[in-house]
Design a protein around this motif. Structure first.
Motif, PDB file in Angstrom:
ATOM      1  N   ALA A 213       6.887  33.984  33.510  1.00  0.00           N
ATOM      2  CA  ALA A 213       7.862  34.457  34.489  1.00  0.00           C
ATOM      3  C   ALA A 213       9.248  33.910  34.168  1.00  0.00           C
ATOM      4  CB  ALA A 213       7.442  34.049  35.902  1.00  0.00           C
ATOM      5  N   TYR A 214       9.326  32.636  33.793  1.00  0.00           N
ATOM      6  CA  TYR A 214      10.619  32.046  33.459  1.00  0.00           C
ATOM      7  C   TYR A 214      11.154  32.603  32.150  1.00  0.00           C
ATOM      8  CZ  TYR A 214       9.654  28.764  37.201  1.00  0.00           C
ATOM      9  OH  TYR A 214       9.387  28.211  38.428  1.00  0.00           O
ATOM     10  N   LEU A 215      10.275  32.774  31.173  1.00  0.00           N
ATOM     11  CA  LEU A 215      10.725  33.317  29.893  1.00  0.00           C
ATOM     12  C   LEU A 215      11.228  34.750  30.058  1.00  0.00           C
ATOM     13  CD1 LEU A 215       7.918  31.941  27.557  1.00  0.00           C
ATOM     14  CD2 LEU A 215      10.232  31.038  27.889  1.00  0.00           C
ATOM     15  N   ARG A 216      10.501  35.556  30.828  1.00  0.00           N
ATOM     16  CA  ARG A 216      10.958  36.929  31.064  1.00  0.00           C
ATOM     17  C   ARG A 216      12.300  36.946  31.782  1.00  0.00           C
ATOM     18  NH1 ARG A 216       5.568  37.669  32.677  1.00  0.00           N
ATOM     19  NH2 ARG A 216       6.211  37.661  34.861  1.00  0.00           N
ATOM     20  N   PHE A 217      12.446  36.048  32.756  1.00  0.00           N
ATOM     21  CA  PHE A 217      13.705  36.006  33.500  1.00  0.00           C
ATOM     22  C   PHE A 217      14.866  35.667  32.573  1.00  0.00           C
ATOM     23  CE2 PHE A 217      17.053  34.224  36.021  1.00  0.00           C
ATOM     24  CZ  PHE A 217      17.015  34.923  37.222  1.00  0.00           C
ATOM     25  N   LEU A 218      14.705  34.629  31.767  1.00  0.00           N
ATOM     26  CA  LEU A 218      15.799  34.184  30.916  1.00  0.00           C
ATOM     27  C   LEU A 218      16.110  35.171  29.794  1.00  0.00           C
ATOM     28  CD1 LEU A 218      14.926  30.389  30.711  1.00  0.00           C
ATOM     29  CD2 LEU A 218      16.825  31.445  31.959  1.00  0.00           C
ATOM     30  N   GLU A 219      15.182  36.077  29.506  1.00  0.00           N
ATOM     31  CA  GLU A 219      15.445  37.102  28.498  1.00  0.00           C
ATOM     32  C   GLU A 219      16.016  38.383  29.100  1.00  0.00           C
ATOM     33  OE1 GLU A 219      15.583  36.704  25.464  1.00  0.00           O
ATOM     34  OE2 GLU A 219      14.316  35.013  24.936  1.00  0.00           O
ATOM     35  N   THR A 220      16.181  38.396  30.424  1.00  0.00           N
ATOM     36  CA  THR A 220      16.704  39.618  31.060  1.00  0.00           C
ATOM     37  C   THR A 220      17.883  39.360  31.996  1.00  0.00           C
ATOM     38  OG1 THR A 220      15.059  39.423  32.838  1.00  0.00           O
ATOM     39  CG2 THR A 220      14.481  40.811  30.947  1.00  0.00           C
ATOM     40  N   VAL A 221      18.135  38.111  32.396  1.00  0.00           N
ATOM     41  CA  VAL A 221      19.206  37.821  33.334  1.00  0.00           C
ATOM     42  C   VAL A 221      20.565  38.067  32.682  1.00  0.00           C
ATOM     43  CG1 VAL A 221      19.323  35.374  32.696  1.00  0.00           C
ATOM     44  CG2 VAL A 221      20.089  36.105  34.969  1.00  0.00           C
ATOM     45  N   GLY A 222      21.528  38.467  33.483  1.00  0.00           N
ATOM     46  CA  GLY A 222      22.872  38.692  32.964  1.00  0.00           C
ATOM     47  C   GLY A 222      22.941  39.884  32.038  1.00  0.00           C
ATOM     48  N   THR A 223      23.894  39.846  31.118  1.00  0.00           N
ATOM     49  CA  THR A 223      24.073  40.940  30.164  1.00  0.00           C
ATOM     50  C   THR A 223      23.530  40.528  28.804  1.00  0.00           C
ATOM     51  OG1 THR A 223      26.240  40.160  29.421  1.00  0.00           O
ATOM     52  CG2 THR A 223      26.186  41.613  31.363  1.00  0.00           C
ATOM     53  N   PRO A 224      23.166  41.494  27.961  1.00  0.00           N
ATOM     54  CA  PRO A 224      22.738  41.139  26.601  1.00  0.00           C
ATOM     55  C   PRO A 224      23.788  40.325  25.844  1.00  0.00           C
ATOM     56  CG  PRO A 224      22.169  43.412  27.099  1.00  0.00           C
ATOM     57  CD  PRO A 224      23.025  42.939  28.226  1.00  0.00           C
ATOM     58  N   ALA A 225      25.051  40.661  26.051  1.00  0.00           N
ATOM     59  CA  ALA A 225      26.114  39.936  25.349  1.00  0.00           C
ATOM     60  C   ALA A 225      26.162  38.475  25.787  1.00  0.00           C
ATOM     61  CB  ALA A 225      27.461  40.616  25.601  1.00  0.00           C
ATOM     62  N   ALA A 226      25.998  38.221  27.081  1.00  0.00           N
ATOM     63  CA  ALA A 226      26.040  36.850  27.584  1.00  0.00           C
ATOM     64  C   ALA A 226      24.847  36.045  27.065  1.00  0.00           C
ATOM     65  CB  ALA A 226      26.062  36.844  29.109  1.00  0.00           C
ATOM     66  N   ARG A 227      23.682  36.666  27.077  1.00  0.00           N
ATOM     67  CA  ARG A 227      22.482  35.972  26.579  1.00  0.00           C
ATOM     68  C   ARG A 227      22.620  35.655  25.093  1.00  0.00           C
ATOM     69  NH1 ARG A 227      20.116  40.078  29.702  1.00  0.00           N
ATOM     70  NH2 ARG A 227      19.363  41.163  27.831  1.00  0.00           N
ATOM     71  N   GLU A 228      23.164  36.574  24.334  1.00  0.00           N
ATOM     72  CA  GLU A 228      23.349  36.340  22.899  1.00  0.00           C
ATOM     73  C   GLU A 228      24.384  35.247  22.666  1.00  0.00           C
ATOM     74  OE1 GLU A 228      22.755  36.533  18.885  1.00  0.00           O
ATOM     75  OE2 GLU A 228      21.553  37.392  20.519  1.00  0.00           O
ATOM     76  N   ALA A 229      25.446  35.226  23.476  1.00  0.00           N
ATOM     77  CA  ALA A 229      26.469  34.186  23.329  1.00  0.00           C
ATOM     78  C   ALA A 229      25.880  32.801  23.579  1.00  0.00           C
ATOM     79  CB  ALA A 229      27.625  34.457  24.288  1.00  0.00           C
ATOM     80  N   LEU A 230      24.975  32.677  24.529  1.00  0.00           N
ATOM     81  CA  LEU A 230      24.319  31.401  24.786  1.00  0.00           C
ATOM     82  C   LEU A 230      23.472  30.972  23.590  1.00  0.00           C
ATOM     83  CD1 LEU A 230      23.174  31.718  28.520  1.00  0.00           C
ATOM     84  CD2 LEU A 230      24.973  30.229  27.617  1.00  0.00           C
ATOM     85  N   LYS A 231      22.743  31.911  23.022  1.00  0.00           N
ATOM     86  CA  LYS A 231      21.908  31.581  21.860  1.00  0.00           C
ATOM     87  C   LYS A 231      22.766  31.137  20.669  1.00  0.00           C
ATOM     88  CE  LYS A 231      18.116  34.705  23.097  1.00  0.00           C
ATOM     89  NZ  LYS A 231      17.325  35.905  22.726  1.00  0.00           N
ATOM     90  N   VAL A 232      23.883  31.805  20.476  1.00  0.00           N
ATOM     91  CA  VAL A 232      24.783  31.437  19.379  1.00  0.00           C
ATOM     92  C   VAL A 232      25.329  30.030  19.597  1.00  0.00           C
ATOM     93  CG1 VAL A 232      27.007  31.957  18.304  1.00  0.00           C
ATOM     94  CG2 VAL A 232      25.382  33.817  18.765  1.00  0.00           C
ATOM     95  N   ALA A 233      25.703  29.719  20.845  1.00  0.00           N
ATOM     96  CA  ALA A 233      26.233  28.394  21.149  1.00  0.00           C
ATOM     97  C   ALA A 233      25.161  27.318  20.956  1.00  0.00           C
ATOM     98  CB  ALA A 233      26.780  28.363  22.571  1.00  0.00           C
ATOM     99  N   GLN A 234      23.939  27.604  21.374  1.00  0.00           N
ATOM    100  CA  GLN A 234      22.857  26.646  21.168  1.00  0.00           C
ATOM    101  C   GLN A 234      22.663  26.339  19.677  1.00  0.00           C
ATOM    102  OE1 GLN A 234      19.936  28.973  23.692  1.00  0.00           O
ATOM    103  NE2 GLN A 234      19.194  26.885  24.123  1.00  0.00           N
ATOM    104  N   ARG A 235      22.631  27.384  18.865  1.00  0.00           N
ATOM    105  CA  ARG A 235      22.436  27.180  17.424  1.00  0.00           C
ATOM    106  C   ARG A 235      23.618  26.411  16.830  1.00  0.00           C
ATOM    107  NH1 ARG A 235      18.534  29.182  14.518  1.00  0.00           N
ATOM    108  NH2 ARG A 235      19.816  29.043  12.618  1.00  0.00           N
ATOM    109  N   ALA A 236      24.810  26.734  17.274  1.00  0.00           N
ATOM    110  CA  ALA A 236      25.992  26.044  16.721  1.00  0.00           C
ATOM    111  C   ALA A 236      25.920  24.542  16.997  1.00  0.00           C
ATOM    112  CB  ALA A 236      27.256  26.636  17.324  1.00  0.00           C
ATOM    113  N   ILE A 237      25.457  24.172  18.180  1.00  0.00           N
ATOM    114  CA  ILE A 237      25.357  22.746  18.525  1.00  0.00           C
ATOM    115  C   ILE A 237      24.339  22.053  17.630  1.00  0.00           C
ATOM    116  CG2 ILE A 237      24.624  21.138  20.333  1.00  0.00           C
ATOM    117  CD1 ILE A 237      25.843  23.185  22.346  1.00  0.00           C
ATOM    118  N   LEU A 238      23.181  22.675  17.450  1.00  0.00           N
ATOM    119  CA  LEU A 238      22.153  22.044  16.624  1.00  0.00           C
ATOM    120  C   LEU A 238      22.524  22.047  15.144  1.00  0.00           C
ATOM    121  CD1 LEU A 238      18.870  23.266  18.356  1.00  0.00           C
ATOM    122  CD2 LEU A 238      20.005  21.049  18.541  1.00  0.00           C
TER     123      LEU A 238
END
Length: 453
Positions: A213-238
């Motif tokens: 339920a949490y994984l589905r929510f986090l893969e659908t909340v907001g806009t695709p662009a916003a979700r992708e921007a978060l993933k890019v930021a996470q990778r940049a930090i690591l």
């Protein structure tokens, strides 16, 4: 008839009953304490068995008095031989014949005298309960063996029973997030202590084996662009882990903090990165989406954004040790969530680092009780009456939420709302229903107690 008209009618009727009817109604129970006037409330509090008046703070709004209290509670409600501890309470007193709101924090008590929405609406007293093992409400001895949902519910039950001697009218319970969970658990084991319950943004981790339920929510909340921007930021930090860990360690050295509980700044940083999507959407707004750092962000910008989003101090010892009871509850009964990791798999170094065990000392056992949350969930769904859940559609905390099935209960949603969803944020129709329900619950229970019917 408007909500404000109903409030005035309820207030007028309650005042008439208290002024003219109490002298001729049935006598109160033998153990009842005389209800105090405002001038004598201190004496009445001191007369309650097991209660200590720690101080009166002169910071309440007009019409209220603010007391800090300590109540002697059993460590184990099933075994008097286990000893006692003092539980911290705060009281905002306005009048003994007004409704009383039982406010559960789920954590330590907040000494700022802020009334909840329920207390404002009902113009009532408010009694705040600090959760056992948080703040100063700590049973003696090592470990957390008596930190269970039932023991905490029994704490709340004893509070209500004691203070009904001073406040015999309507009782409404309320809380947000973990405090809302505590309010629900109290109702599960003592369903008749209060006339109704208002719960804000409370997770319902009923099935800890399946976090889809949490994984589905986090893969659908907001806009695709916003979700992708978060993933890019996470990778940049690591990808820039070395430099950002060095900043983290420098901050800890400058503030005298350490990472002994989690293990290292490297592990703490990885935990923070994994929690980014959950923490972001829990508090995020459209303005926050625009502020997600892009590909050209510097190390300093990435570090500041991560700190703003996840609170890096949470994973260092000074703050992390403060929340050991929270993580213990998560790891033994309340359950936890999962985070999307597929886009980070090649950059992760510490498998399972975001689990509760990272925040609980190794000498404290964590044995998960798989029956605890399903039991709560069944009661809410089958028998939970007069329960109002207020959730935000953007809040990942309620990806698994409560589904009340009893009479006069509802789940109301704030469109676009996050973890701070309030009654004031609801649509006009839903807000009207919520406020009507509170006044109705308080009115029915009020007359039951004052007239002795």
């Amino acid at each position: 008839m408007s909500v404000w008209t109903r409030r005035r009618l309820l207030t007028s009727a309650a005042t008439a009953v208290s002024a003219a009817g109490l002298a001729t109604t049935a006598a109160p129970p033998a153990r009842a304490t005389a209800r105090p006037g405002n001038a004598h409330v201190s004496d009445a509090l001191r007369a309650l068995p097991g209660l200590r008046l720690i101080e009166e703070r002169h910071d309440a709004e007009p019409g209220y008095r603010h007391f800090v209290l300590g109540l002697r509670q059993p460590v184990d409600h099933t075994d008097p031989a286990a000893g006692t501890f003092e539980q911290r309470l705060t009281l905002l007193h306005t009048a003994a014949d007004r409704p009383t709101v039982l406010f559960s924090t789920g954590y330590e008590a907040v000494l700022t005298p802020r009334r909840t929405e329920a207390a404002v609406l009902l113009r009532g007293n408010q009694l705040q309960v600090e959760h056992r093992y948080f703040g100063t409400s700590r049973p003696p001895g090592p470990g957390y063996a008596y930190l269970t949902v039932r023991q905490a519910a029994d704490d709340h039950h004893r509070v209500v029973r004691l203070f009904r001697r001073l406040y015999p009218g309507a009782w409404i319970s309320t809380g947000g997030s973990k405090g809302g969970m505590a309010s629900v658990y109290h109702r599960r084991f003592h369903p008749h202590d209060v006339a109704g319950t208002v719960v804000h943004s409370a997770p319902n981790n009923v099935d800890d084996r399946d976090d889809s339920a949490y994984l589905r929510f986090l893969e659908t909340v907001g806009t695709p662009a916003a979700r992708e921007a978060l993933k890019v930021a996470q990778r940049a930090i690591l990808l820039r882990r070395a430099g950002l860990v060095a900043r983290y360690e420098a901050w800890a050295a400058a503030t005298g903090d350490t990472f002994r509980l989690v293990g290292s700044a490297d592990k703490a940083l990885e935990i923070a990165v994994l929690r980014v999507p959950f923490m972001f959407w829990q508090r995020g707004t459209p303005a926050d989406v625009a502020a997600i750092p892009g590909p050209g962000a510097t190390d300093g910008e990435l570090y500041s954004w991560l700190d703003d989003t996840t609170g890096l101090a949470l994973y260092a010892d000074t703050t992390a040790r403060h929340y050991i009871p929270y993580w213990y509850q998560i790891g033994t009964q309340l359950g936890y969530v999962s985070f999307p990791t597929a886009h980070l798999a090649d950059l992760l170094r510490h498998p399972g680092v975001a689990e509760p065990r990272s925040f609980v000392p190794r000498d404290v056992p964590l044995r998960f009780d798989r029956a605890a949350m399903p039991d709560i969930d069944r009661w809410v769904h089958r028998r939970g009456s007069r329960l109002l859940f207020v959730n935000g559609t953007q809040d990942p905390s309620v990806a698994e939420h409560f589904h009340p099935g009893g009479p006069d209960s509802r789940v109301l949603w704030v469109p676009g709302g996050n973890h701070g969803a309030d009654l004031a944020d609801l649509s006009p129709a839903d807000r009207m229903w919520a406020e009507d329900a509170l006044v109705r619950w308080a009115g029915q229970e009020y007359f039951t107690h004052t007239l002795g019917t």
